[in-house]
Design a protein around this motif. Structure first.
Motif, PDB file in Angstrom:
ATOM      1  N   ILE A 103       0.818  -1.220   0.000  1.00  0.00           N
ATOM      2  CA  ILE A 103       0.000   0.000   0.000  1.00  0.00           C
ATOM      3  C   ILE A 103       0.850   1.269   0.000  1.00  0.00           C
ATOM      4  O   ILE A 103       0.309   2.363   0.148  1.00  0.00           O
ATOM      5  N   SER A 130      -1.933   0.801  -3.639  1.00  0.00           N
ATOM      6  CA  SER A 130      -1.549   2.159  -3.246  1.00  0.00           C
ATOM      7  C   SER A 130      -2.432   3.214  -3.883  1.00  0.00           C
ATOM      8  O   SER A 130      -1.962   4.250  -4.345  1.00  0.00           O
ATOM      9  N   VAL A 134      -6.442   3.034   0.113  1.00  0.00           N
ATOM     10  CA  VAL A 134      -6.735   1.660  -0.335  1.00  0.00           C
ATOM     11  C   VAL A 134      -8.176   1.523  -0.853  1.00  0.00           C
ATOM     12  O   VAL A 134      -8.944   0.674  -0.423  1.00  0.00           O
TER      13      VAL A 134
END
Length: 336
Positions: A103, A130, A134
């Protein structure tokens, strides 16, 4: 629950502000799912594991290909809440054939992850998650887009309160993502462009009517929304400063504004604006996004376990399901 999901989900950085909330969100969704909190400080990780319940803690060494884990140790998925410059966490997941979630990778730095996937495409599901918090802008946008026949322009904006950036890892991510690349990517009339300077600045009307100065920001949302909508122009802007809640003297909130323009199903041109506010700030929203995607990857909701492949957030979780869970978590969504 399949045999694979009887193994714990390894959350690297799970003792941090957002990682710990993600572990708790996953626990609320699935009370019996084993979870392992991984970090450099086992004592801190152990304290979070105790809070989560049904969890344990391990020390993770990102300098090692095996992450410092014994051969007998097995996981059902690997989720990392920090920028792993070694990509050892991804290599480990691929070697074990389990889903991997990252992420913290900027749009301008996806090359190493994509290269690692292309080298071994059949090894594991790889989710490049990312996008903003999210999926917090991408998935609602796709739900709101369902009333359009075709889309011309998507303008997304988010406010990150300066008191809500998060822990050291989140702060390092923001510093890197805002300073490493001098320009940011936007889609303008069907053409991808890198913009900077005055062109990258935009002022938008926030949820409380205030005019907020923002800056173009290159998130994975751009890739997802371009592929999923074929909109001619897409732009994401970020303002780091004071949220509307804090202007009122309340604790900070996280805020998003989603504006769509296109052809409606009756043939007319239409414009919609939706506002999303979560009074808990960015951490619970990010945590929910991770939990829902892990749930889907493991086949615990929405279908069977996800096959090996390269995925973005819009490809796995149903937008209506996401928005329902987001509202259940405390978010307020308003059509302006």
């Amino acid at each position: 629950m399949s045999a694979n999901t009887q193994k714990p989900v390894l959350i690297i950085g799970g003792s941090g502000l957002v990682g710990s909330q993600a572990a708790k969100a996953l626990r609320r969704l699935h009370p019996t799912l084993p979870i392992t909190i991984g970090g450099r400080d086992v004592g801190k990780a152990g304290a979070v594991a105790k809070e989560v319940g049904g969890a344990d803690a391990v020390r993770v060494d990102l300098e090692r290909a095996d992450l410092g884990q014994p051969d007998a140790r097995a996981y059902s998925a690997v989720v990392t809440f920090l920028k792993d410059d070694t990509l050892n966490s991804m290599k480990y997941a691929q070697a074990k054939g389990v889903p991997y979630v990252s992420i913290s990778t900027g749009l301008f730095e996806i090359g190493p992850e994509v290269g690692r996937y292309v080298h071994s495409p059949a090894s594991a599901p790889i989710l490049m998650a990312s996008s903003w918090l999210v999926g917090a802008t991408t998935l609602p946008t796709l739900l709101f887009a369902r009333e359009f026949e075709s889309l011309e322009t998507l303008q997304l904006a988010a406010v990150l309160d300066e008191q809500d950036i998060g822990g050291p890892a989140a702060y390092a991510d923001l510093e890197r993502l805002t300073k490493a690349a001098p320009n940011n990517l936007v889609l303008v009339d069907g053409r991808w462009r890198w913009i900077g300077g005055e062109e990258a600045k935009r002022t938008f009307t926030n949820v409380d009517g205030a005019q907020v100065a923002a800056q173009a920001y290159s998130m994975h949302d751009l890739m997802s929304l371009s592929a999923a909508t074929d909109a001619r122009s897409i732009r994401f802007d970020l303002a780091v400063g004071e949220s509307s809640a804090r202007r009122r003297g309340e604790p900070f909130s996280t805020e998003m504004v989603i504006e769509l323009t296109g052809r409606k199903k009756d043939g007319t041109t239409g414009h919609t604006r939706h506002e999303i506010v979560h009074p808990g700030g960015q951490a619970p929203v990010t945590a929910l996004g991770v939990a829902l995607h892990v749930e889907r990857l493991l086949g615990l909701a929405g279908g069977p376990p996800v096959a090996p492949g390269l995925y973005l957030t819009h490809m796995l979780v149903d937008p209506a399901y996401y928005v329902r869970k987001l509202e259940e978590s405390g978010a307020r969504i308003r059509r302006a």
